[in-house]
Design a protein around this motif. Structure first.
Motif, PDB file in Angstrom:
ATOM      1  N   THR A 273    -116.965  28.712  -1.714  1.00  0.00           N
ATOM      2  CA  THR A 273    -117.293  27.339  -1.289  1.00  0.00           C
ATOM      3  C   THR A 273    -118.174  27.277  -0.043  1.00  0.00           C
ATOM      4  OG1 THR A 273    -115.447  26.875   0.254  1.00  0.00           O
ATOM      5  CG2 THR A 273    -115.012  26.534  -2.099  1.00  0.00           C
TER       6      THR A 273
ATOM      7  N   LEU B  23    -121.415  28.223  -0.061  1.00  0.00           N
ATOM      8  CA  LEU B  23    -122.794  28.021  -0.491  1.00  0.00           C
ATOM      9  C   LEU B  23    -122.777  27.075  -1.690  1.00  0.00           C
ATOM     10  CD1 LEU B  23    -125.706  29.247   0.053  1.00  0.00           C
ATOM     11  CD2 LEU B  23    -125.239  30.774  -1.853  1.00  0.00           C
ATOM     12  N   ALA B  24    -123.705  26.122  -1.691  1.00  0.00           N
ATOM     13  CA  ALA B  24    -123.789  25.198  -2.823  1.00  0.00           C
ATOM     14  C   ALA B  24    -124.881  25.674  -3.773  1.00  0.00           C
ATOM     15  CB  ALA B  24    -124.103  23.792  -2.318  1.00  0.00           C
TER      16      ALA B  24
ATOM     17  N   PRO C 217    -115.716  21.992  -5.837  1.00  0.00           N
ATOM     18  CA  PRO C 217    -116.048  22.329  -4.449  1.00  0.00           C
ATOM     19  C   PRO C 217    -117.114  21.423  -3.820  1.00  0.00           C
ATOM     20  CG  PRO C 217    -116.949  23.974  -5.952  1.00  0.00           C
ATOM     21  CD  PRO C 217    -116.080  23.072  -6.770  1.00  0.00           C
ATOM     22  N   ALA C 218    -117.760  20.585  -4.627  1.00  0.00           N
ATOM     23  CA  ALA C 218    -118.740  19.675  -4.044  1.00  0.00           C
ATOM     24  C   ALA C 218    -118.064  18.469  -3.383  1.00  0.00           C
ATOM     25  CB  ALA C 218    -119.723  19.204  -5.115  1.00  0.00           C
TER      26      ALA C 218
ATOM     27  N   SER D  59    -115.356  16.863  -0.854  1.00  0.00           N
ATOM     28  CA  SER D  59    -114.813  17.397   0.382  1.00  0.00           C
ATOM     29  C   SER D  59    -113.301  17.644   0.343  1.00  0.00           C
ATOM     30  CB  SER D  59    -115.268  16.483   1.522  1.00  0.00           C
ATOM     31  OG  SER D  59    -114.228  16.104   2.306  1.00  0.00           O
TER      32      SER D  59
ATOM     33  N   ARG E 247    -112.591  20.581  -1.878  1.00  0.00           N
ATOM     34  CA  ARG E 247    -113.036  21.835  -1.260  1.00  0.00           C
ATOM     35  C   ARG E 247    -111.992  22.343  -0.273  1.00  0.00           C
ATOM     36  NH1 ARG E 247    -118.163  20.512   0.333  1.00  0.00           N
ATOM     37  NH2 ARG E 247    -117.280  19.691   2.234  1.00  0.00           N
ATOM     38  N   THR E 248    -111.447  21.443   0.536  1.00  0.00           N
ATOM     39  CA  THR E 248    -110.409  21.861   1.485  1.00  0.00           C
ATOM     40  C   THR E 248    -109.209  22.426   0.735  1.00  0.00           C
ATOM     41  OG1 THR E 248    -111.137  20.141   2.990  1.00  0.00           O
ATOM     42  CG2 THR E 248    -108.982  21.084   3.412  1.00  0.00           C
TER      43      THR E 248
ATOM     44  N   LEU F 287    -115.733  29.403   7.657  1.00  0.00           N
ATOM     45  CA  LEU F 287    -116.152  28.356   6.717  1.00  0.00           C
ATOM     46  C   LEU F 287    -115.272  28.317   5.481  1.00  0.00           C
ATOM     47  CD1 LEU F 287    -119.981  28.134   6.087  1.00  0.00           C
ATOM     48  CD2 LEU F 287    -118.445  26.482   7.132  1.00  0.00           C
ATOM     49  N   ALA F 288    -114.827  29.490   5.043  1.00  0.00           N
ATOM     50  CA  ALA F 288    -114.047  29.564   3.808  1.00  0.00           C
ATOM     51  C   ALA F 288    -112.572  29.219   4.027  1.00  0.00           C
ATOM     52  CB  ALA F 288    -114.182  30.957   3.185  1.00  0.00           C
ATOM     53  N   THR F 289    -112.208  28.759   5.226  1.00  0.00           N
ATOM     54  CA  THR F 289    -110.825  28.343   5.479  1.00  0.00           C
ATOM     55  C   THR F 289    -110.751  26.817   5.503  1.00  0.00           C
ATOM     56  OG1 THR F 289    -111.041  28.210   7.890  1.00  0.00           O
ATOM     57  CG2 THR F 289    -110.478  30.364   6.953  1.00  0.00           C
ATOM     58  N   PRO F 290    -109.535  26.262   5.377  1.00  0.00           N
ATOM     59  CA  PRO F 290    -109.418  24.798   5.394  1.00  0.00           C
ATOM     60  C   PRO F 290    -109.885  24.174   6.719  1.00  0.00           C
ATOM     61  CG  PRO F 290    -107.248  25.863   5.243  1.00  0.00           C
ATOM     62  CD  PRO F 290    -108.264  26.915   5.042  1.00  0.00           C
TER      63      PRO F 290
ATOM     64  N   GLN G 210    -120.964  16.906   6.378  1.00  0.00           N
ATOM     65  CA  GLN G 210    -120.863  17.861   5.274  1.00  0.00           C
ATOM     66  C   GLN G 210    -121.780  19.064   5.456  1.00  0.00           C
ATOM     67  OE1 GLN G 210    -118.643  17.942   2.895  1.00  0.00           O
ATOM     68  NE2 GLN G 210    -117.734  16.101   3.764  1.00  0.00           N
TER      69      GLN G 210
ATOM     70  N   GLU H 138    -120.336  22.298   6.466  1.00  0.00           N
ATOM     71  CA  GLU H 138    -119.384  22.965   5.577  1.00  0.00           C
ATOM     72  C   GLU H 138    -120.012  24.025   4.678  1.00  0.00           C
ATOM     73  OE1 GLU H 138    -116.382  22.731   6.110  1.00  0.00           O
ATOM     74  OE2 GLU H 138    -116.372  20.950   7.382  1.00  0.00           O
ATOM     75  N   ARG H 139    -121.305  24.142   4.699  1.00  0.00           N
ATOM     76  CA  ARG H 139    -121.974  25.144   3.859  1.00  0.00           C
ATOM     77  C   ARG H 139    -122.898  25.959   4.725  1.00  0.00           C
ATOM     78  NH1 ARG H 139    -120.851  24.571  -1.721  1.00  0.00           N
ATOM     79  NH2 ARG H 139    -119.667  22.663  -1.967  1.00  0.00           N
ATOM     80  N   VAL H 140    -123.136  27.221   4.344  1.00  0.00           N
ATOM     81  CA  VAL H 140    -124.106  28.003   5.101  1.00  0.00           C
ATOM     82  C   VAL H 140    -125.455  27.293   4.984  1.00  0.00           C
ATOM     83  CG1 VAL H 140    -122.934  30.216   4.884  1.00  0.00           C
ATOM     84  CG2 VAL H 140    -124.583  29.555   3.173  1.00  0.00           C
TER      85      VAL H 140
END
Ligand SMILES: Nc1ncnc2c1ncn2[C@@H]1O[C@H](COP(=O)(O)OP(=O)(O)O)[C@@H](O)[C@H]1O
Ligand SMILES: [Mg+2]
Lengths: 286, 275
Positions: free
Chosen positions: A51, A53-54, A67-68, A70, A73-74, B148-151, B262, B265-267
């Motif tokens: 999650t 990278l989109a 995962p898009a 929010s 995704r959490t 990033l990959a954690t809540p 948002q 939340e992503r690289v």
């Protein structure tokens, strides 16, 4: 609870490079190997599943969630363990402090519960002895195990390991296999590698990825069978073969179309990998 | 080890009447000395023993929380949030000291040029901007991808770190600020500081954090220079109407930041392959 991941038409481009090109996959619980040479798109795929990278296009459903979105995704991140290809560390942290810190990021807020969990994963990867040592004093193999330990926190349902065996010596590799094969609750485990031995030793299923495209999807055994009829031995070198080399017994082994006077040989998974991934595979194998 | 736990020490330890240091050395000794462990076990009831022992193991594994964390805990911040606040790179001593040095130098230089507090006012809002640049993000944090990959994710962690940067910058700037003679100069940089900090965070949603900090620093310096040159009175950039403008800028940037959250939340698009 839905323990699987589904990808449909997932595409990711960097400029003109197709890191992933319309990938369709459904992966359930158990250990799946993602095999491919450098630049195949393994890291890109694992980042999308983690999650972080989109994708440019395509649909992704992870553990039944999108995962898009929010909130979804959490929720996915709560059930995720991720070991990136090049995990970073706070070098001045001790081993214990480091895993504890990731435990905080994973929102295990109760201190004693978190500390128990940290002790559990450190024990699982055999790092209890060095729990109070600073990370900068650890060997490369220990750091890999530490990166694995943080991914195991809180029993993830989806465990993503990007080249976890790279740089490990044979003994460490065996220990890694023991750890990953003994996880309770059968999570979805996806590990990338460019080593066929890892796949044979550990994986129920193997996906061969090359140039962003899935080239094979099945068991390690059926993968080996894919090379049947395309491996030969002969007394002469064959320049037309995809690959041809002299073995210990003085004969030549060819992969590709049969040269004149050649006898069919029993294929190995390496032969199959080479045929599936093409010449790219050689850049790593050699 | 040359000593053992005697009866008197044991009675004090059990009753919790030893100081921290003495208790800790008793505990350290117990971990390595089986006879003394037995002595203790025999002397106290099992439930209390287990509880003590769990405490010992906990402290052995986890050395004293850092001073900053303890201070935060004292003012009511939950321990786990305190840890996230305390791991902000820009609140380390060397960084804070270098910022104090820069600010004191600005005050001294300003006075020696007969400029009063002017240089200090120009530099102080840039302290948190610099702190932001070294505190989180794609190229700074070795744990960026894991985090990033954690809540907790990117945005929450960023907010926690930014809070830490702002509060520490405020504290650091107060050191030279008290050197200034007039009380009003001690505070007029605060709203501009908040505005440029939030603006930096907002700009970091489209370019890297360090580039964003560079852009905002430049904008600030140019903005102050233009305002001062165009105005009939000195300190126009810190006057009442400028404060309103900066307040508006801070609010507007904060609102846009929430809309753009948002992107944390992503690289990002500036994400570089490391290997
Ligand atoms: N951030 C990036 N910027 C530009 N190109 C990238 C980036 N990440 C990956 N690529 C390219 O995408 C392709 C797949 O890369 P990657 O997923 O890292 O493959 P693997 O992990 O299998 O080695 C490669 O050609 C790589 O150069
Ligand atoms: Mg990779």
């Amino acid at each position: 609870m839905n323990n699987s991941i589904e990808l449909e038409g997932v595409t990711k481009r960097y400029g003109s490079v197709h890191a992933l090109d319309r990938v369709d996959l459904t992966i359930g619980s158990g250990i799946t190997g993602l095999l491919g040479p450098n630049g195949a798109g393994k890291t890109t795929l694992l980042r999308i599943l983690a999650t972080v990278l989109a994708p440019d296009s395509g649909a992704t459903v992870l553990l039944g969630r999108d995962p898009a979105m929010s909130d979804d995704r959490t929720e996915i991140r709560r059930r995720l363990g991720y070991m990136p290809q090049e995990p970073g560390f706070y070098r001045n942290f001790t081993v214990f402090e480091f895993v504890d810190y990731v435990g905080i990021l994973k929102q295990i807020t109760d201190r004693s519960q978190r500390h128990d969990e940290v002790r559990r994963v450190l024990d699982h990867v055999d790092l209890t002895e060095v729990a109070r040592r600073k990370i900068k004093a650890l060997s490369g193999g220990m750091r890999r195990r530490l990166a694995l330990a943080q991914a195991l926190l809180a029993h993830p349902d989806l465990l993503l390991l990007d080249e976890p065996t790279a740089g490990l010596d044979p003994e460490q590799r065996l220990r890694f296999r023991a750890v990953v094969s003994q996880l309770p609750n059968r999570p979805v485990v996806l590990l990338s590698t460019h080593q066929t031995e890892d796949v044979v030793a550990l994986c129920e299923r193997v996906i061969v990825l090359a140039s962003g495209v899935v080239r094979f999807d099945g068991t390690p055994m059926t993968m080996t069978e894919a090379a049947r009829g395309r491996v030969w031995t002969a007394t002469e070198q064959d320049i037309g073969a995809l690959l041809s080399w002299r073995m210990g017994d003085g004969k030549f082994r060819h992969i590709g179309d049969p040269p004149a006077g050649a006898a069919q040989a029993e294929p190995t998974i390496d032969d199959a990998y080479l045929l599936l991934a093409g010449r790219d595979a050689l850049t790593v194998a050699s | 080890m040359s000593w053992h736990v005697d009866h008197e020490l044991l009675v004090h330890y059990q009753g919790g009447r030893l100081g921290d240091t003495a208790s800790f050395s008793v505990e350290a000794h117990l971990v390595g000395c089986a006879p003394c462990r037995r002595l203790i076990s025999d002397a106290i009831d099992p439930a209390r023993r287990d509880q003590l022992w769990a405490g010992v193991i906990d402290r052995m594994d986890w050395p004293d929380p850092r001073r900053a964390e303890r201070a935060l805990a004292r003012v009511g911040v939950p321990a786990h949030t305190a840890r996230l606040l305390a791991t902000t790179p820009s609140i380390r001593m060397p960084w804070l000291l270098s910022m104090v040095t820069v600010l004191v130098a600005a005050v001294v230089a300003s006075h020696s040029f007969g400029e009063g507090p002017f240089l200090f006012l120009v530099v102080a809002p840039l302290v948190p901007v610099a702190g932001i640049a070294v505190s989180f993000g794609r190229s700074i944090d070795p744990l960026y991808e894991v985090g990033l990959a954690t809540p907790t994710g990117g945005f929450r962690l960023m907010l926690i770190r930014a809070t830490s940067v702002l509060v520490s910058s405020l504290a650091v700037s107060m050191v030279p600020a008290v050197l200034l003679t007039e009380a009003r100069w001690m505070v007029v940089w605060m709203i501009p500081a908040l505005a440029v900090t939030v603006l930096t965070l907002l700009v970091s949603t489209v370019i890297s954090v360090s580039a964003a900090a560079g852009v905002v620093c430049t904008l600030w310096l140019v903005g102050v220079a233009m305002t001062e040159l165009g105005a009939s009175t000195r300190y126009a950039a810190f006057g009442a109407s400028a404060q309103m403008t900066f307040g508006g800028l801070a609010l507007g940037s904060a609102a846009l930041l929430m809309i753009r959250r948002q992107s944390f939340e992503r690289v990002g698009h500036d994400w570089k392959e490391t290997g």
